[in-house]
Design an enzyme around this catalytic site. Structure first.
Site, PDB file in Angstrom:
ATOM      1  N   GLY A 189     -24.936   5.890 -19.307  1.00  0.00           N
ATOM      2  CA  GLY A 189     -25.533   4.648 -19.800  1.00  0.00           C
ATOM      3  C   GLY A 189     -25.901   4.829 -21.247  1.00  0.00           C
TER       4      GLY A 189
ATOM      5  N   THR B  74     -15.785  -0.651 -17.582  1.00  0.00           N
ATOM      6  CA  THR B  74     -16.913   0.097 -18.126  1.00  0.00           C
ATOM      7  C   THR B  74     -17.825   0.489 -16.989  1.00  0.00           C
ATOM      8  OG1 THR B  74     -19.025  -0.131 -19.251  1.00  0.00           O
ATOM      9  CG2 THR B  74     -17.802  -2.158 -18.889  1.00  0.00           C
TER      10      THR B  74
ATOM     11  N   ASP C  78     -20.531   1.707 -17.299  1.00  0.00           N
ATOM     12  CA  ASP C  78     -21.911   1.361 -17.662  1.00  0.00           C
ATOM     13  C   ASP C  78     -22.276  -0.072 -17.277  1.00  0.00           C
ATOM     14  OD1 ASP C  78     -21.989   3.861 -18.744  1.00  0.00           O
ATOM     15  OD2 ASP C  78     -21.971   3.215 -20.839  1.00  0.00           O
TER      16      ASP C  78
ATOM     17  N   THR D 288     -12.344  -1.260 -26.553  1.00  0.00           N
ATOM     18  CA  THR D 288     -10.953  -1.562 -26.191  1.00  0.00           C
ATOM     19  C   THR D 288     -10.691  -3.059 -26.309  1.00  0.00           C
ATOM     20  OG1 THR D 288     -11.054   0.240 -24.601  1.00  0.00           O
ATOM     21  CG2 THR D 288      -9.252  -1.325 -24.348  1.00  0.00           C
TER      22      THR D 288
HETATM   23  N1  LIG Z   1     -14.174  -2.484 -33.004  1.00  0.00           N
HETATM   24  C1  LIG Z   1     -12.990  -2.025 -32.614  1.00  0.00           C
HETATM   25  N2  LIG Z   1     -11.851  -2.614 -33.012  1.00  0.00           N
HETATM   26  C2  LIG Z   1     -10.645  -2.162 -32.608  1.00  0.00           C
HETATM   27  N3  LIG Z   1     -10.471  -1.103 -31.786  1.00  0.00           N
HETATM   28  C3  LIG Z   1     -11.579  -0.473 -31.345  1.00  0.00           C
HETATM   29  C4  LIG Z   1     -12.882  -0.892 -31.729  1.00  0.00           C
HETATM   30  N4  LIG Z   1     -13.778  -0.068 -31.144  1.00  0.00           N
HETATM   31  C5  LIG Z   1     -13.061   0.829 -30.432  1.00  0.00           C
HETATM   32  N5  LIG Z   1     -11.751   0.584 -30.550  1.00  0.00           N
HETATM   33  C6  LIG Z   1     -10.682   1.348 -29.913  1.00  0.00           C
HETATM   34  O1  LIG Z   1     -10.741   1.098 -28.515  1.00  0.00           O
HETATM   35  C7  LIG Z   1     -10.512   2.290 -27.782  1.00  0.00           C
HETATM   36  C8  LIG Z   1     -11.611   2.544 -26.809  1.00  0.00           C
HETATM   37  O2  LIG Z   1     -12.893   2.460 -27.430  1.00  0.00           O
HETATM   38  P1  LIG Z   1     -14.152   3.225 -26.857  1.00  0.00           P
HETATM   39  O3  LIG Z   1     -15.343   2.732 -27.566  1.00  0.00           O
HETATM   40  O4  LIG Z   1     -13.892   4.683 -26.874  1.00  0.00           O
HETATM   41  O5  LIG Z   1     -14.185   2.845 -25.320  1.00  0.00           O
HETATM   42  P2  LIG Z   1     -14.529   1.478 -24.603  1.00  0.00           P
HETATM   43  O6  LIG Z   1     -13.398   0.558 -24.761  1.00  0.00           O
HETATM   44  O7  LIG Z   1     -14.729   1.896 -23.203  1.00  0.00           O
HETATM   45  O8  LIG Z   1     -15.777   0.938 -25.249  1.00  0.00           O
HETATM   46  C9  LIG Z   1     -10.346   3.403 -28.792  1.00  0.00           C
HETATM   47  O9  LIG Z   1      -8.978   3.714 -28.874  1.00  0.00           O
HETATM   48  C10 LIG Z   1     -10.894   2.830 -30.076  1.00  0.00           C
HETATM   49  O10 LIG Z   1     -10.205   3.319 -31.198  1.00  0.00           O
HETATM   50  O1  LIG Z   2     -17.777  12.139 -22.918  1.00  0.00           O
HETATM   51  P1  LIG Z   2     -17.002  10.895 -23.031  1.00  0.00           P
HETATM   52  O2  LIG Z   2     -15.651  10.965 -22.446  1.00  0.00           O
HETATM   53  O3  LIG Z   2     -16.983  10.364 -24.414  1.00  0.00           O
HETATM   54  O4  LIG Z   2     -17.730   9.801 -22.147  1.00  0.00           O
HETATM   55  C1  LIG Z   2     -19.117   9.627 -22.085  1.00  0.00           C
HETATM   56  C2  LIG Z   2     -19.465   8.199 -22.190  1.00  0.00           C
HETATM   57  O5  LIG Z   2     -18.707   7.360 -21.390  1.00  0.00           O
HETATM   58  C3  LIG Z   2     -19.507   6.271 -20.941  1.00  0.00           C
HETATM   59  O6  LIG Z   2     -19.514   6.317 -19.562  1.00  0.00           O
HETATM   60  C4  LIG Z   2     -19.011   4.952 -21.361  1.00  0.00           C
HETATM   61  O7  LIG Z   2     -17.713   5.036 -21.773  1.00  0.00           O
HETATM   62  P2  LIG Z   2     -16.758   3.795 -21.771  1.00  0.00           P
HETATM   63  O8  LIG Z   2     -17.387   2.741 -22.628  1.00  0.00           O
HETATM   64  O9  LIG Z   2     -15.463   4.282 -22.268  1.00  0.00           O
HETATM   65  O10 LIG Z   2     -16.673   3.338 -20.333  1.00  0.00           O
HETATM   66  C5  LIG Z   2     -20.893   6.492 -21.490  1.00  0.00           C
HETATM   67  O11 LIG Z   2     -21.909   6.155 -20.607  1.00  0.00           O
HETATM   68  C6  LIG Z   2     -20.878   7.938 -21.834  1.00  0.00           C
HETATM   69  O12 LIG Z   2     -21.669   8.183 -22.926  1.00  0.00           O
END
Ligand SMILES: Nc1ncnc2c1ncn2[C@@H]1O[C@H](COP(=O)(O)OP(=O)(O)O)[C@@H](O)[C@H]1O
Ligand SMILES: O=P(O)(O)OC[C@H]1O[C@](O)(COP(=O)(O)O)[C@@H](O)[C@@H]1O
Ligand SMILES: [Mg+2]
EC number: 2.7.1.11
Length: 525
Positions: free
Chosen positions: A341, A295, A297, A269
């Site tokens: 995690g 997060t 995590d 995000t």
């Molecule tokens: N490298 C990136 N650049 C831009 N948007 C991203 C990137 N990685 C993820 N996103 C967007 O951010 C949002 C959340 O990403 P996600 O990995 O699912 O959760 P988190 O933000 O908790 O790591 C999603 O809508 C995804 O499309």
């Molecule tokens: O099943 P979903 O909704 O993808 O979420 C599981 C995942 O979410 C997490 O808690 C982390 O997600 P975020 O980075 O969005 O907080 C991971 O530990 C886990 O693998």
């Protein structure tokens, strides 16, 4: 200034999930530096390499250069960096004249009170002076562990603001997976915006997807809407993974006239938020994009912790306790609990430490073997022989080399992990059958139960302060920043620095050592 008297060749290593070699390095006694939470810290000759950053230690002024570089990296982008014609106005956030916002109208409070944070206030990022790289968890730049102060920006309300509250169109979006405390943060953002005098506040539904052309209806927000939302878990706005690209998001923001965007989410995000910030400024849009790290995590750099983490650790106690009761009440009972995690073992480590009921704690950062004389299963056999029951707590990302790769990715591009908990259960049953000992193996996966709940009291306070500071940061004219707690003080950090790599448990840290002391487990290889 301390001088660098020796320039020798030495390689510093950290155990990584892929590298048994680097783990061995630690065990034969070559020091490992937890430098900047790197997985691999290498110093060759007179150059220290921290991640991809080279520091020429032979130069007697390297400390000055390091500080300047640090200041550059942790500079927080300000609207005035790009839009030269901006003039600030006195803040409408004034603790001495807290009249209802409808009375403030266009007249700004005359009384200036010093409840503000100065733009030049700073917070120390590192507070331990290590005397030697061999100290547990040492984070040193050079072999002498020379002390170099690293300052980051203090968060809080400023005396001058860069937005006229009555003209602001603020939006809030929550992305990624759920996390306890999302509603608490939304609530505080809305309340604080209203105190500044903002009238137009909307929630974007279902994460970045809410910015897509599908035109999901926006959610109008006000104090009365958010008043009690913190009593529930989840997000009032909904969350999602994946969604439109940055250009579409900014088109949509432009269409709606959004000039303050609060983005609650994790590493992914924040990567998106930073791109949105850059794209807005590139298009000449005077927009403040401010992140609040979400997060469960706890894998975001530089922060003491992220909101929701404490709650998750607390909720995990119930699962661990159930596993313990099941195991303890059965003949040769073994309880296995899998906790969240993806890449980091913070929840598992803290939950294990907190419960005091875990015999084996397995995290992604520390490699282990199941089979063999030093494997987990042999230790389980020992525990059963010694005390008749055992509890294993494993992070979902641990031991991924032992399970079948799924090759699948979720909509955000995150790898879908193999089920290490189920694998350990299966292998444990088989192992005890093979050695002719009956064992009663129970597997508990409380994944969604530990995050789909409301924040506990400690997270409630953290969310409150983070939410308020996000609004103060936006009004102060900062963008492309995120808020965090650092050494118990609240700070603003530039987004690229907090997402440059994920934070992991340092196997050389005191906390991991404490966990090992508590469980009494050996190395599993
Ligand atoms: N490298 C990136 N650049 C831009 N948007 C991203 C990137 N990685 C993820 N996103 C967007 O951010 C949002 C959340 O990403 P996600 O990995 O699912 O959760 P988190 O933000 O908790 O790591 C999603 O809508 C995804 O499309
Ligand atoms: O099943 P979903 O909704 O993808 O979420 C599981 C995942 O979410 C997490 O808690 C982390 O997600 P975020 O980075 O969005 O907080 C991971 O530990 C886990 O693998
Ligand atoms: Mg992610």
């Amino acid at each position: 200034m301390e001088s660098i008297s020796t320039c020798f060749r030495v390689k510093f290593g950290h155990p990584t999930k892929n590298s048994h070699d680097s783990h061995r390095i630690r065990h034969v006694g070559i020091v490992g530096l937890g430098g900047f939470a790197t997985k691999r810290f290498k110093r060759t000759s007179c150059v220290a390499v921290i991640r991809d950053r080279e520091i020429g230690l032979a130069n007697p002024d390297w400390k000055i250069g390091f500080r300047e570089d640090f200041e550059r990296r942790f500079h927080i982008p300000h609207l005035s960096d790009v839009f030269g014609d901006l003039s600030p106005m006195p803040s409408t956030f004034n603790l001495k004249s807290r009249r209802p916002s409808h009375e403030i109208g266009n007249g700004y409070p005359y009384e200036r009170w010093n409840g503000y944070v100065n733009n030049d206030d700073r917070v120390l990022l590192k507070v331990i002076k290590f005397s030697s790289p061999s100290s547990a968890g040492a984070e040193c730049i050079d072999p002498d562990c020379t002390w170099v102060e690293q300052w980051v920006h203090r968060a809080g309300p400023r005396e001058e603001i860069y937005f006229r509250p009555e003209e602001v169109n603020a939006a809030i979006v929550t992305c990624g997976g759920l996390c306890p405390g999302l509603n608490d943060v939304i609530r505080q953002i809305v309340i604080t915006l209203e105190i500044y005098g903002v009238k137009n506040i909307v929630g974007i539904p279902f994460g970045y997807r809410g910015f897509s052309a599908e035109k999901l209806p926006k959610i109008p927000l006000s104090r009365s809407v958010v008043q009690n939302i913190h009593l529930d878990g989840g997000s009032l706005l909904g969350v999602s993974r994946g969604g439109p690209n940055v250009s579409e998001i900014v088109d949509n923001m432009q269409e709606r006239g959004i000039d303050m965007l609060f983005v609650l989410g994790g590493n992914g995000t924040h990567a998106g938020a930073n791109e949105i910030h850059n794209e807005c400024w590139k298009r000449g849009m005077r927009v403040a994009v401010v992140g609040v790290p979400k997060t469960i995590d706890n894998d975001i750099l530089w922060m003491d912790k992220t909101f929701g983490f404490d709650t998750a650790v607390e909720e995990a106690q119930r699962a661990i306790n159930s596993a313990y009761i099941e195991a303890h009440s059965a003949y040769n009972g073994i309880g296995i609990v899998k906790l969240m995690g993806r890449n980091s073992g913070f929840i598992t480590m803290h939950a294990s430490l907190s419960s005091g009921q875990v015999d084996i704690c397995l995290i992604p950062e520390v490699p282990f073997e199941l089979h063999g004389p030093h494997g987990v299963l042999r230790h389980l056999q020992y525990l059963i022989e010694m005390k008749g029951s055992a509890v294993v707590c494993v992070a979902e990302g641990a031991g991924q080399n032992l399970v079948m790769k799924t090759n699948a990715k979720d909509q955000s591009g995150n790898v879908v992990l193999g089920d290490i908990g189920a694998h350990i259960q299966k292998e444990t049953k088989k192992y005890f059958k093979d050695i002719g000992t009956s064992a009663d193996v129970k597997y508990i996966d409380p994944t969604y139960m530990i995050r789909a709940c409301r924040a506990n009291a400690s997270d409630g306070i953290l969310c409150t302060v983070l939410g308020q500071n996000a609004v103060h940061g936006a009004f102060a004219g900062y963008s492309g920043i995120t808020v965090g707690i650092c050494n118990t003080h609240y700070v603003y950090l530039p987004i690229p620095e907090v997402i440059s790599y994920p934070k992991n448990v340092d196997p050389n840290s005191r906390m991991w050592h404490r966990c090992l002391t508590s469980t009494g487990q050996p190395d599993f290889f």
